[in-house]
Design a protein around this motif. Sequence first.
Motif, mmCIF file in Angstrom:
data_model
loop_
_atom_site.group_PDB
_atom_site.id
_atom_site.type_symbol
_atom_site.label_atom_id
_atom_site.label_comp_id
_atom_site.label_asym_id
_atom_site.label_seq_id
_atom_site.Cartn_x
_atom_site.Cartn_y
_atom_site.Cartn_z
ATOM 1 N N SER A 180 0.853 -1.185 0.000
ATOM 2 C CA SER A 180 0.000 0.000 0.000
ATOM 3 C C SER A 180 0.889 1.235 0.000
ATOM 4 C CB SER A 180 -0.899 0.007 1.249
ATOM 5 O OG SER A 180 -1.590 1.233 1.383
ATOM 6 N N MET A 181 0.327 2.342 -0.509
ATOM 7 C CA MET A 181 1.032 3.623 -0.409
ATOM 8 C C MET A 181 0.316 4.540 0.565
ATOM 9 S SD MET A 181 3.709 3.294 -2.285
ATOM 10 C CE MET A 181 4.365 4.863 -2.860
ATOM 11 N N ASN A 182 -0.357 3.911 1.527
ATOM 12 C CA ASN A 182 -1.087 4.623 2.566
ATOM 13 C C ASN A 182 -0.480 4.198 3.904
ATOM 14 O OD1 ASN A 182 -3.168 4.762 4.738
ATOM 15 N ND2 ASN A 182 -4.438 5.655 3.128
ATOM 16 N N ASP A 183 0.107 5.151 4.644
ATOM 17 C CA ASP A 183 0.822 4.799 5.872
ATOM 18 C C ASP A 183 -0.083 4.179 6.930
ATOM 19 O OD1 ASP A 183 3.244 5.566 4.870
ATOM 20 O OD2 ASP A 183 3.249 7.552 5.824
ATOM 21 N N ARG A 184 -1.341 4.602 6.969
ATOM 22 C CA ARG A 184 -2.264 4.011 7.946
ATOM 23 C C ARG A 184 -2.498 2.537 7.622
ATOM 24 N NH1 ARG A 184 -7.343 2.808 7.592
ATOM 25 N NH2 ARG A 184 -7.650 4.007 5.680
ATOM 26 N N GLU A 185 -2.673 2.245 6.344
ATOM 27 C CA GLU A 185 -2.873 0.856 5.936
ATOM 28 C C GLU A 185 -1.618 0.022 6.177
ATOM 29 O OE1 GLU A 185 -6.236 1.695 2.458
ATOM 30 O OE2 GLU A 185 -4.183 1.165 1.878
ATOM 31 N N LEU A 186 -0.458 0.585 5.905
ATOM 32 C CA LEU A 186 0.790 -0.134 6.135
ATOM 33 C C LEU A 186 0.973 -0.480 7.613
ATOM 34 C CD1 LEU A 186 3.159 1.876 3.777
ATOM 35 C CD2 LEU A 186 2.471 -0.520 3.480
ATOM 36 N N ASP A 199 4.130 -5.347 -5.066
ATOM 37 C CA ASP A 199 2.937 -5.985 -4.528
ATOM 38 C C ASP A 199 1.939 -4.928 -4.088
ATOM 39 O OD1 ASP A 199 4.069 -8.439 -4.895
ATOM 40 O OD2 ASP A 199 4.520 -8.800 -2.779
ATOM 41 N N LEU A 200 0.665 -5.233 -4.293
ATOM 42 C CA LEU A 200 -0.429 -4.350 -3.898
ATOM 43 C C LEU A 200 -1.502 -5.211 -3.251
ATOM 44 C CD1 LEU A 200 -2.232 -1.751 -4.024
ATOM 45 C CD2 LEU A 200 -2.789 -2.425 -6.380
ATOM 46 N N MET A 201 -2.057 -4.757 -2.124
ATOM 47 C CA MET A 201 -3.126 -5.496 -1.456
ATOM 48 C C MET A 201 -4.401 -4.664 -1.462
ATOM 49 S SD MET A 201 -1.227 -7.375 1.745
ATOM 50 C CE MET A 201 -2.509 -8.603 1.914
ATOM 51 N N THR A 202 -5.512 -5.366 -1.667
ATOM 52 C CA THR A 202 -6.807 -4.698 -1.624
ATOM 53 C C THR A 202 -7.743 -5.440 -0.675
ATOM 54 O OG1 THR A 202 -8.586 -3.775 -2.975
ATOM 55 C CG2 THR A 202 -7.777 -5.965 -3.577
ATOM 56 N N ALA A 203 -8.924 -4.853 -0.448
ATOM 57 C CA ALA A 203 -9.899 -5.356 0.528
ATOM 58 C C ALA A 203 -9.315 -5.320 1.938
ATOM 59 C CB ALA A 203 -10.381 -6.753 0.170
ATOM 60 N N LEU A 204 -8.564 -4.246 2.227
ATOM 61 C CA LEU A 204 -8.003 -4.051 3.560
ATOM 62 C C LEU A 204 -9.052 -3.463 4.490
ATOM 63 C CD1 LEU A 204 -4.578 -2.433 2.562
ATOM 64 C CD2 LEU A 204 -5.128 -4.857 2.860
ATOM 65 N N PRO A 205 -8.888 -3.634 5.799
ATOM 66 C CA PRO A 205 -9.817 -3.003 6.738
ATOM 67 C C PRO A 205 -9.921 -1.497 6.498
ATOM 68 C CG PRO A 205 -8.443 -4.585 7.889
ATOM 69 C CD PRO A 205 -7.909 -4.494 6.486
ATOM 70 N N ASP A 263 -11.264 2.057 1.069
ATOM 71 C CA ASP A 263 -12.343 2.408 0.156
ATOM 72 C C ASP A 263 -11.758 2.741 -1.215
ATOM 73 O OD1 ASP A 263 -11.267 4.977 0.380
ATOM 74 O OD2 ASP A 263 -12.813 5.674 1.773
ATOM 75 N N VAL A 264 -12.617 3.072 -2.161
ATOM 76 C CA VAL A 264 -12.168 3.347 -3.522
ATOM 77 C C VAL A 264 -11.163 4.494 -3.541
ATOM 78 C CG1 VAL A 264 -12.920 4.235 -5.763
ATOM 79 C CG2 VAL A 264 -14.172 2.368 -4.689
ATOM 80 N N VAL A 285 -13.645 -5.710 10.771
ATOM 81 C CA VAL A 285 -13.414 -4.466 10.022
ATOM 82 C C VAL A 285 -13.048 -4.731 8.558
ATOM 83 C CG1 VAL A 285 -12.811 -3.083 12.043
ATOM 84 C CG2 VAL A 285 -11.014 -4.377 10.871
ATOM 85 N N LEU A 286 -13.093 -5.998 8.128
ATOM 86 C CA LEU A 286 -12.857 -6.300 6.722
ATOM 87 C C LEU A 286 -14.093 -5.943 5.899
ATOM 88 C CD1 LEU A 286 -11.126 -9.805 6.947
ATOM 89 C CD2 LEU A 286 -10.056 -7.638 6.319
ATOM 90 N N PRO A 287 -13.905 -5.519 4.649
ATOM 91 C CA PRO A 287 -15.056 -5.245 3.788
ATOM 92 C C PRO A 287 -15.832 -6.527 3.514
ATOM 93 C CG PRO A 287 -13.013 -5.161 2.528
ATOM 94 C CD PRO A 287 -12.625 -5.260 3.967
ATOM 95 N N ASP A 288 -17.150 -6.387 3.321
ATOM 96 C CA ASP A 288 -17.950 -7.568 3.010
ATOM 97 C C ASP A 288 -17.707 -8.011 1.567
ATOM 98 O OD1 ASP A 288 -19.427 -5.829 1.357
ATOM 99 O OD2 ASP A 288 -21.014 -5.548 2.834
ATOM 100 N N GLU A 289 -18.341 -9.107 1.174
ATOM 101 C CA GLU A 289 -18.086 -9.675 -0.154
ATOM 102 C C GLU A 289 -18.413 -8.699 -1.273
ATOM 103 O OE1 GLU A 289 -19.824 -13.452 -0.900
ATOM 104 O OE2 GLU A 289 -18.888 -14.420 0.827
ATOM 105 N N GLU A 290 -19.498 -7.967 -1.130
ATOM 106 C CA GLU A 290 -19.904 -7.031 -2.187
ATOM 107 C C GLU A 290 -18.888 -5.912 -2.348
ATOM 108 O OE1 GLU A 290 -23.668 -4.134 -3.451
ATOM 109 O OE2 GLU A 290 -23.801 -5.408 -1.665
ATOM 110 N N LYS A 291 -18.432 -5.364 -1.215
ATOM 111 C CA LYS A 291 -17.454 -4.286 -1.291
ATOM 112 C C LYS A 291 -16.106 -4.811 -1.791
ATOM 113 C CE LYS A 291 -15.453 -0.419 1.249
ATOM 114 N NZ LYS A 291 -15.371 0.309 2.544
#
Length: 364
Positions: free
Chosen positions: A121-127, A157-163, A166-167, A206-212
């Motif tokens: 991620s390039m977001n320090d909070r997510e990291l 590497d890039l990770m998605t569907a993190l707690p 959002d878009v 805090v994980l996104p649901d399947e739809e998100k």
Amino acid sequence: MSDLGIYIHVPFCGKKCGYCDFYSACYSKQQAELYVSAVIRNIRHYGDGERKVDTVYFGGGTPSLLSPHQLGEILGCIGECFDVDKDAEVTIEANPNTLTPKRLAGYRDVGINRLSIGVQSMNDRELKMLGRTHTAERAEKAVRDAHEAGFGNISCDLMTALPHQDVNSLDSTIERLTELPIQHISAYILKVEEGTPFDCDDIRSVLPDEEKTAGLYLHMVETLEKHGFMQYEVSNFARKGFESRHNCRYWKCRDYLGIGPSAHSCYMGKRFAVPRDLEGFIGSEVQQTEITDESPCGFEEYAMLRLRLREGLLLSRVPEHRADIEKKLPALISAGYAEYNGECVHLTAKGFLMSNSVIEYLIF
């Protein structure tokens, strides 16, 4: 005899990430030296001086904890024991914190020509939430330093569907990543693996649901392709000509030899695995292995792996199953999961999102 890829599992980590279930152990200088010696013993055991090698991949763990000298010893031994192609793709996975200009120059000098950098991620909070020890700024510097050191084939590497992702936060990471001099992105949906620290209610809640999760994945695919990173496999995107040659071996049922604790192989007509035991690997003259498949790459496995690739499954390669597959295709095509041109069936981005279920329906 067909060409060969070699995978070296480097099991050392400075700090274990809470989501990771790959085999790893704490790094120590002494253990690393013993490990390198064991790898070299095993290369000499398997090598015949004739088998053509055109990809080498150091995975982990954190292979970049090994010094250029240590990796050079391993690569030198591979060169002595196999017929290494002059244009071989040689990859090392790396943590951004380990990549100094001096170290990068050393890796280039010993023959490494591709980097796979664990940015996530390039977001320090997510990291911080993921337990990564680098910042977005440090990751960016590592990529730019690698480019300056002469690396023209860099993957992140890039990770998605993190707690709480959002878009907007995903877009911010993609924008920042794709502005860097990189050619490849491996993009994974965060999966909570059983027995890891993330396997708890605090994380699951805090994980996104399947739809998100689905929305984030499809948005990621669309956005990466707008930036020139075309999806060529369920989780992999590349600029034209920069697809991972080594990883494509796995999906095309081509031979690869794995060395190191937890490494897997598809070699000499069998699949086998090395136990997840660093001490056992170091203490054995030749790594212990367990056969996992006596006759790999039959129809089901071959079709399943080919359908992970955007290029898909050519039905003329499986003529005895063609009629059964073609009967099932209309339902998948109408649902937007697959496309078929009369010869080749491949999954769409929506189909990749549901790949396990779609592939099971199609070939089992």
